[in-house]
Write a protein that holds these residues in place. Sequence first.
Motif, mmCIF file in Angstrom:
data_model
loop_
_atom_site.group_PDB
_atom_site.id
_atom_site.type_symbol
_atom_site.label_atom_id
_atom_site.label_comp_id
_atom_site.label_asym_id
_atom_site.label_seq_id
_atom_site.Cartn_x
_atom_site.Cartn_y
_atom_site.Cartn_z
ATOM 1 N N VAL A 1 9.063 -9.237 -22.671
ATOM 2 C CA VAL A 1 10.198 -8.528 -23.243
ATOM 3 C C VAL A 1 11.407 -9.447 -23.094
ATOM 4 C CG1 VAL A 1 11.559 -6.408 -23.263
ATOM 5 C CG2 VAL A 1 9.164 -6.351 -22.508
ATOM 6 N N PHE B 1 15.700 -8.532 -27.834
ATOM 7 C CA PHE B 1 14.834 -7.540 -28.482
ATOM 8 C C PHE B 1 13.726 -8.180 -29.331
ATOM 9 C CE2 PHE B 1 19.261 -5.550 -29.056
ATOM 10 C CZ PHE B 1 19.380 -5.276 -27.705
ATOM 11 N N GLN C 1 15.562 -2.073 -27.186
ATOM 12 C CA GLN C 1 14.906 -2.692 -26.038
ATOM 13 C C GLN C 1 13.741 -1.845 -25.561
ATOM 14 O OE1 GLN C 1 14.054 -5.418 -24.992
ATOM 15 N NE2 GLN C 1 15.913 -6.196 -24.002
ATOM 16 N N GLY D 1 10.903 -2.684 -27.618
ATOM 17 C CA GLY D 1 10.328 -3.943 -27.151
ATOM 18 C C GLY D 1 9.423 -3.754 -25.945
ATOM 19 N N ILE D 2 9.828 -2.880 -25.034
ATOM 20 C CA ILE D 2 8.992 -2.603 -23.868
ATOM 21 C C ILE D 2 7.704 -1.897 -24.290
ATOM 22 C CG2 ILE D 2 8.841 -1.282 -21.724
ATOM 23 C CD1 ILE D 2 11.889 -1.775 -21.413
ATOM 24 N N ARG E 1 6.234 -2.064 -27.143
ATOM 25 C CA ARG E 1 5.403 -3.044 -27.857
ATOM 26 C C ARG E 1 4.621 -3.905 -26.873
ATOM 27 N NH1 ARG E 1 8.561 -7.327 -31.499
ATOM 28 N NH2 ARG E 1 9.456 -7.734 -29.442
ATOM 29 N N ALA E 2 5.287 -4.344 -25.790
ATOM 30 C CA ALA E 2 4.612 -5.196 -24.809
ATOM 31 C C ALA E 2 3.545 -4.424 -24.034
ATOM 32 C CB ALA E 2 5.640 -5.787 -23.848
ATOM 33 N N LEU F 1 9.656 -9.859 -17.964
ATOM 34 C CA LEU F 1 10.876 -9.247 -18.485
ATOM 35 C C LEU F 1 12.040 -10.173 -18.197
ATOM 36 C CD1 LEU F 1 9.057 -6.786 -16.883
ATOM 37 C CD2 LEU F 1 10.521 -5.472 -18.395
ATOM 38 N N ILE G 1 16.443 -8.292 -19.539
ATOM 39 C CA ILE G 1 16.305 -7.338 -20.638
ATOM 40 C C ILE G 1 17.511 -6.431 -20.817
ATOM 41 C CG2 ILE G 1 13.800 -7.373 -20.572
ATOM 42 C CD1 ILE G 1 13.925 -4.668 -19.089
#
Length: 239
Positions: A98, A102, A159, A162-163, A165-166, A176, A179
């Motif tokens: 992350v 973003f 964000q 993004g988290i 997604r990871a 991270l 972030i």
Amino acid sequence: MAGDPPLVSIRGLCKSFGDVPVLHEVGLAVQRGQVVTIIGPSGSGKTTLLRCINLLETYDAGSITIDGVEVGYRDEGNRRVRRSERELAPIRAETGMVFQMFNLFPHLSALQNVMLGLVKVRRMPRPQAEALAAGWLERVGLGDRLRHLPSQLSGGQQQRVGIARAVAMAPKLLLLDEITSALDPSLVDEVLAVVRTLAEEGRTMILVTHEMAFARNVSDRIVRMAQGRIVADGPPASV
């Protein structure tokens, strides 16, 4: 558990940009389920170290293994050969990252951003990927924003996408990188709350942050870097 091999093992890591050395003989081991926070002044090598772990930056010398697999290179006889992008793809899939900014695809919705890696890398059927992505967006508090484009979301919401997604990729390790640094102060807590939940679930994480109170509360270990070297490594109370 004590005595188990570390999930992440970094030995003698060196990295320079041109004639400027950035990492000097860095060594670090991270056990499964540990949360390790890296702190230090700007320019100390924190972000470069994270980017080397999944070979977003190549390294000049040393070794990085994740679950026993060398990340960037393989041995051929007496030579060390850089892995091809084809070889790197499944290795990188075990490491979720992350970023500060973003890095969402602006033309894709929140749901599509989270689904993309599941379909393209994990080869998951689209209905299954959509259900998993929607579930993670729900968990990070964005169940009502599935169809929104990044431009329709706040920085904190982006964000959290993004988290999601990871983490949806079920990586062995989460990285991270600062972030919250691009967020308005009023949005920081909502992002850190998600990270705190992940830590409580026992996920293995290496994070770089300037949020000292958060680092103290969430970390098993604090690693301090200065001038490309690790100068302290221990529990939060001692570091």
